[in-house]
Structures are given as C-alpha cells and as structure tokens.
Design an enzyme around this catalytic site. Structure first.
Site, mmCIF file in Angstrom:
data_model
loop_
_atom_site.group_PDB
_atom_site.id
_atom_site.type_symbol
_atom_site.label_atom_id
_atom_site.label_comp_id
_atom_site.label_asym_id
_atom_site.label_seq_id
_atom_site.Cartn_x
_atom_site.Cartn_y
_atom_site.Cartn_z
ATOM 1 N N SER A 284 9.728 -10.676 -0.109
ATOM 2 C CA SER A 284 11.177 -10.853 -0.345
ATOM 3 C C SER A 284 11.930 -11.169 0.950
ATOM 4 O O SER A 284 12.773 -12.082 0.972
ATOM 5 C CB SER A 284 11.773 -9.618 -1.027
ATOM 6 O OG SER A 284 11.393 -8.441 -0.354
ATOM 7 N N HIS B 167 4.270 -7.085 -5.378
ATOM 8 C CA HIS B 167 5.383 -6.677 -4.505
ATOM 9 C C HIS B 167 6.278 -5.718 -5.291
ATOM 10 O O HIS B 167 5.793 -4.713 -5.802
ATOM 11 C CB HIS B 167 6.082 -7.947 -4.017
ATOM 12 C CG HIS B 167 7.095 -7.764 -2.933
ATOM 13 N ND1 HIS B 167 7.149 -6.659 -2.125
ATOM 14 C CD2 HIS B 167 8.120 -8.567 -2.511
ATOM 15 C CE1 HIS B 167 8.143 -6.784 -1.258
ATOM 16 N NE2 HIS B 167 8.765 -7.933 -1.488
ATOM 17 N N HIS C 3 -1.528 -1.420 0.723
ATOM 18 C CA HIS C 3 -0.435 -2.114 1.423
ATOM 19 C C HIS C 3 -1.020 -3.131 2.389
ATOM 20 O O HIS C 3 -2.112 -2.918 2.937
ATOM 21 C CB HIS C 3 0.458 -1.128 2.183
ATOM 22 C CG HIS C 3 1.793 -1.691 2.490
ATOM 23 N ND1 HIS C 3 2.045 -2.434 3.619
ATOM 24 C CD2 HIS C 3 2.955 -1.679 1.783
ATOM 25 C CE1 HIS C 3 3.307 -2.828 3.607
ATOM 26 N NE2 HIS C 3 3.882 -2.392 2.502
ATOM 27 N N ARG D 55 8.130 6.112 2.778
ATOM 28 C CA ARG D 55 9.143 5.969 1.701
ATOM 29 C C ARG D 55 8.661 6.733 0.468
ATOM 30 O O ARG D 55 9.442 7.276 -0.292
ATOM 31 C CB ARG D 55 9.372 4.483 1.382
ATOM 32 C CG ARG D 55 9.872 3.674 2.574
ATOM 33 C CD ARG D 55 9.883 2.191 2.273
ATOM 34 N NE ARG D 55 8.555 1.685 1.953
ATOM 35 C CZ ARG D 55 8.304 0.449 1.550
ATOM 36 N NH1 ARG D 55 9.293 -0.417 1.403
ATOM 37 N NH2 ARG D 55 7.075 0.059 1.300
ATOM 38 N N ASP E 243 6.286 2.326 -4.259
ATOM 39 C CA ASP E 243 6.447 2.103 -5.700
ATOM 40 C C ASP E 243 5.744 3.154 -6.560
ATOM 41 O O ASP E 243 6.022 3.259 -7.751
ATOM 42 C CB ASP E 243 5.926 0.708 -6.069
ATOM 43 C CG ASP E 243 6.717 -0.375 -5.377
ATOM 44 O OD1 ASP E 243 7.951 -0.270 -5.369
ATOM 45 O OD2 ASP E 243 6.111 -1.308 -4.824
#
Ligand code: HAX
Length: 440
Positions: free
Chosen positions: A241, A271, A318, A327, A375
């Site tokens: 992105s 993603h 990743h 995160r 995620d």
C-alpha cells in the site's frame, strides 16, 4: 499559515540540503547489490527506497519517527479522559517528527474538523455501486471521487507549477484526505451494515471518538479506533500500500489517485485483507468443530489442513519481520487489559492459535517468519465490540494507513523525489549472467 504548515515548511527547508548533498556529492556510493533471487522474488531486502517517517527492524519491529509503539503512545498528548493519543496528535508527529504541544494539537483538532466535510457527490458515487460491492471497493471509489477537487491537480494545471512549492498542495490534499477517510469509512459501514442509518459528525469529537460515534459505537470503542488507526498507519515504504501510493504519486498523480491505488493493493489477501481472512478462517474452523470445544489438537489439525491444501495461514508470516509483530503485541496487551475481552472465547482461541501456529509453521518449513503479524489479532477486538462484519476490517486498516501514506508523499514532494522507474531485464539476460557467475 497554520502552526503545522509553518513547522513543516521549516522542517522541509532544513532537510532539503541533506538530500541534495547525498545526490550531488555522494550519488555514486554503492549501498546494495541485487541477486537473481531478489529480482524474481519481489525485491526483498533491496535497499532502494527512502523514508524518515518510520523504520521497520526485522527483530524489533516498527518505529514511528524513531519511537517504538509503546514510546509513541506514551509520548503523545492524550485524548480527553483517555490513555490513548488522538489521531490528530499522531498526524502532527508523523509529519514533523516532533511531539506536539497541547496548543499545536488543539490547532490540528480544529483544522481537522473543517477539512472533514465530504462533498455530496462522494456519497452518490458510493451509493451507485451494487449493495454487495466489497467495502474496500467503496472506499477506493470514495477516494477517487474526491479527486475532482484536488488542490494539487489545480496547482499543477495552473501553469505556475514550481517544484519547490509543490509539497504545499500535496499537504493540502493529504490533510483533507486523512480527515475525510474516517467519515467515508463510517458512511460505508452504516450504508452496508446498519440499514443506511447514517450518523452525524460530532463537531466536538476527535477523529477516533467521532468515528466511534458515527457508527453508533460505545465510549470504550473510541480508544479502539484511536489505537487501530495509529497502529496501522505506517510500516516503512516497501509494503504494497505504501509503495503503490508512493509510486503512483511519483508520476505527479495527485494524492487521491495515489491513495485509491494504494488501497487497491491493501485489498490483497497477502496484505491488508489478511485481517478479514483471519476471521473467515476462524469461523470456518468453528463451523467444522460443530459445537465441540477448540483444543490445541484440533487447532493444530486445522492449521495442517490449511497448509496441506496449499493455502497460507492468514495473519502469520511477514516479508520483513522475523518475530512477533509489535502491532500484534500491542493489540494483545489491549485485550489482556480489557475486562471482558480477555475472557472472550474468540480472544482465547486466537491466543491458542498463537501458542500452536509458530510450531506448525516451523515444522512446515517454508515461511521465514512463523510469528503472527498485525492482522492475526485485529479482528478479535472489532468482533468483541460488535463490528462482526469482517469484510469491513480492511477498511479500518485503510483509514489508518492513509496517515502514513499521506505523510510520506508530502515529504516525497518536499524533497523532490523523482519519478520511480526501476529497470527491467529479460529472463535470457538473467540466464546469461547466471552462467557467467554475475553481470559483466
Ligand atoms: N502460511 C503458509 N505459508 C507461508 C506463510 C503462511 N502464513 N507465510 C509464508 N509462507 C510461505 C510462502 O507462501 C512461501 O512459499 P513458496 O516458497 O511456496 O512461495 C514461503 O513460505 C516463503 O515465504 P516468506 O519468504 O517467508 O514470506 P514472503 O515474504 O514471501 O511473504 C507474506 C510474506 C506476509 C505474504 C506471507 O508470510 C503470507 O502469505 N502470510 C499470510 C498472509 C498474511 O498474513 N498477510 C499479511 C502480512 C502483514 C501485512 O502486510 N498486513 O497488511
């Protein structure tokens, strides 16, 4: 001129000589080389992008403007009555690299309110789509519809385009875009899942609180929105992105074109769509259990079934990270600290997957990183607060990611970065260089 724009003008003017000196005096210094693996394998680890907004260390994870996630949350001024910073104070921080004073935050809060008004034609464009359109398409269309009134485009077409001043117009669009995107996300959510029951903008609320109120959410969810938008904002420049936004803007396409394109990349399952895929995987798993309790054994089996079917385990792995994504850890800590959420069955299941999946993926032996990414954890929190429509989760990611992408392209123009145009080679060339042991 606002305090933010004045500060940014000073910062850019101060910074420019560094970029100029690097290109003029040291432009031929070699910093990397490229292997055939990297050429075919998605340019992993090739150092050919520059950003000072954030840096991703494979072991430590993300730092925003030099600060880890806990340091960022700690340093920034908080929303009233909250332990979380406002998205607005984070916007100042990402753009300038400085922690804003309360007066500076207050100014951004006030300016944000003026900028967040969304023109009627955006609603019409979104409403014109079939009701079962994916919400990421709606968000991307919303961004593209805003392009009509781009200030950068207007400046470019004015005949007075000046390379040194161009950033000011990117800044104007970028600021409008970050203020409007949560409003558009709320509109999409209400349109698709709340029977078009649209919430009004609260003229006194910060971006996180306003978003929560617009979708009819609880007070507690205001912190979820703030945390979520900040955590998803930036992950240096190479992710799809951010890179797409940077690439498209490098052709001097305005921020709306650039971010609509960035969102289309975020919508890929490798993603940002992975947060939707995680919930979809869990629901599928629970359906197969047919009422039985999840156990480490049946979770392990379900993971192997996924891998043996040739699919990826969503939320794990990743391209850069080689440890648990901070995160993920920040969201997990939020869950553990929230009474109710820490005992939620879905959170317990996600925690069980966390216990089991790294071992399964290591045994499987393909992924370079068996640990969870952002995620794997984000859907659980949304689910707990009643946002159960998991095809919407990537939209929330897209609202946050706008902050990083917009800060980056403002600086791209500030420092006059060039049109991005890497060189291609043919397979025959690679074969020739492979046989010769390198490129002559
Ligand atoms: N499950 C199964 N296999 C996996 C895997 C996973 N979670 N992660 C990587 N692999 C496989 C790859 O598909 C690849 O297989 P092939 O050699 O057959 O192509 C191999 O392991 C090596 O991959 P890698 O070098 O470790 O990882 P990549 O840099 O190629 O890919 C991805 C990184 C994030 C795309 C990958 O780990 C993946 O597909 N994960 C699942 C999807 C996901 O969670 N995406 C979100 C990532 C975070 C993000 O961007 N959020 O927006």
């Amino acid at each position: 001129m606002s305090m933010l724009k004045t500060k940014l003008a000073e910062k850019i003017a101060e910074f420019r000589p560094r970029t100029t000196a690097l290109t003029k005096e040291h432009g031929k210094v070699v910093i990397d080389h490229v292997t055939i693996d990297q050429c075919i394998g998605g340019a992993r680890d090739v150092r050919c992008l520059v950003t000072d907004i954030s840096y991703l260390d494979p072991q430590e994870g993300i730092r925003f403007r030099g600060k880890t996630i806990p340091e960022t949350f700690e340093a920034l001024p908080k929303a009233p009555g909250s332990t979380y910073p406002t998205v607005e104070s984070f916007w100042w921080f990402l753009l300038t690299g400085d922690v804003p004073s309360q007066a500076e935050v207050d100014e951004v809060l006030a300016e944000w309110k003026v900028r967040q008004a969304v023109p009627e034609y955006v609603w019409k464009a979104i409403r014109a789509l079939p009701a079962d359109t994916h919400p990421m398409v709606m968000l991307s269309v919303g961004m593209l519809a805003l392009e009509k009134d781009s200030k950068f485009k207007g400046y470019y077409n004015s005949g007075k385009f000046n390379k040194n001043a161009a950033w000011e117009y990117v800044y104007e669009d970028a600021y409008d875009l970050v203020a409007r995107i949560p409003i558009i996300a709320a509109f999409i959510y209400n349109l698709k899942y709340r029977g078009d029951k649209q919430g009004a903008i609260d003229p006194t609320a910060d971006a996180g609180a306003n978003y929560a109120r617009m979708i009819g959410q609880s007070k507690e969810y205001e912190d979820v929105a703030r945390m979520y938008f900040i955590l998803h904002s930036d992950h240096e420049s190479g992710n799809v992105s951010a890179h797409t936004t940077h690439l498209v803007h490098s052709a001097l396409s305005d921020p709306y074109y650039a971010y609509s394109a960035g969102l289309n990349g975020l919508a890929g399952p490798l993603h940002g769509l992975a947060n939707q895929e995680v919930l979809s995987w869990i629901m599928d798993f629970e359906k197969k259990l047919n009422g039985a309790e999840p156990t480490k054994e049946n979770v392990t089996k379900a993971l192997w079934d996924t891998l043996n079917a040739g699919q990826v385990v969503p939320g794990y792995g990743h391209a850069v990270l080689r440890k648990t994504d901070p995160r993920y850890a920040a969201q997990r800590e939020f869950c553990l600290a929230t009474p109710g959420l820490k005992d939620d069955p879905l959170f317990k299941l996600v925690s069980m997957i966390y216990e089991v999946a790294p071992g399964v993926l290591t045994e499987h032996g393909k992924t370079k990183n068996p640990w969870p990414n952002v995620d794997a954890q984000s859907g659980v929190i949304q689910w707990y607060y009643g946002v159960k429509e998991w095809d919407f989760y990537t939209v929330l990611f897209g609202v946050g990611r706008a902050l990083g992408c917009m800060a980056n392209i403002t600086w791209d123009r500030g420092l006059g970065y060039a049109l991005e145009r890497p060189k291609s080679v043919t397979t025959a060339m690679l074969e020739k260089w492979a046989a010769a042991g390198g490129r002559e």
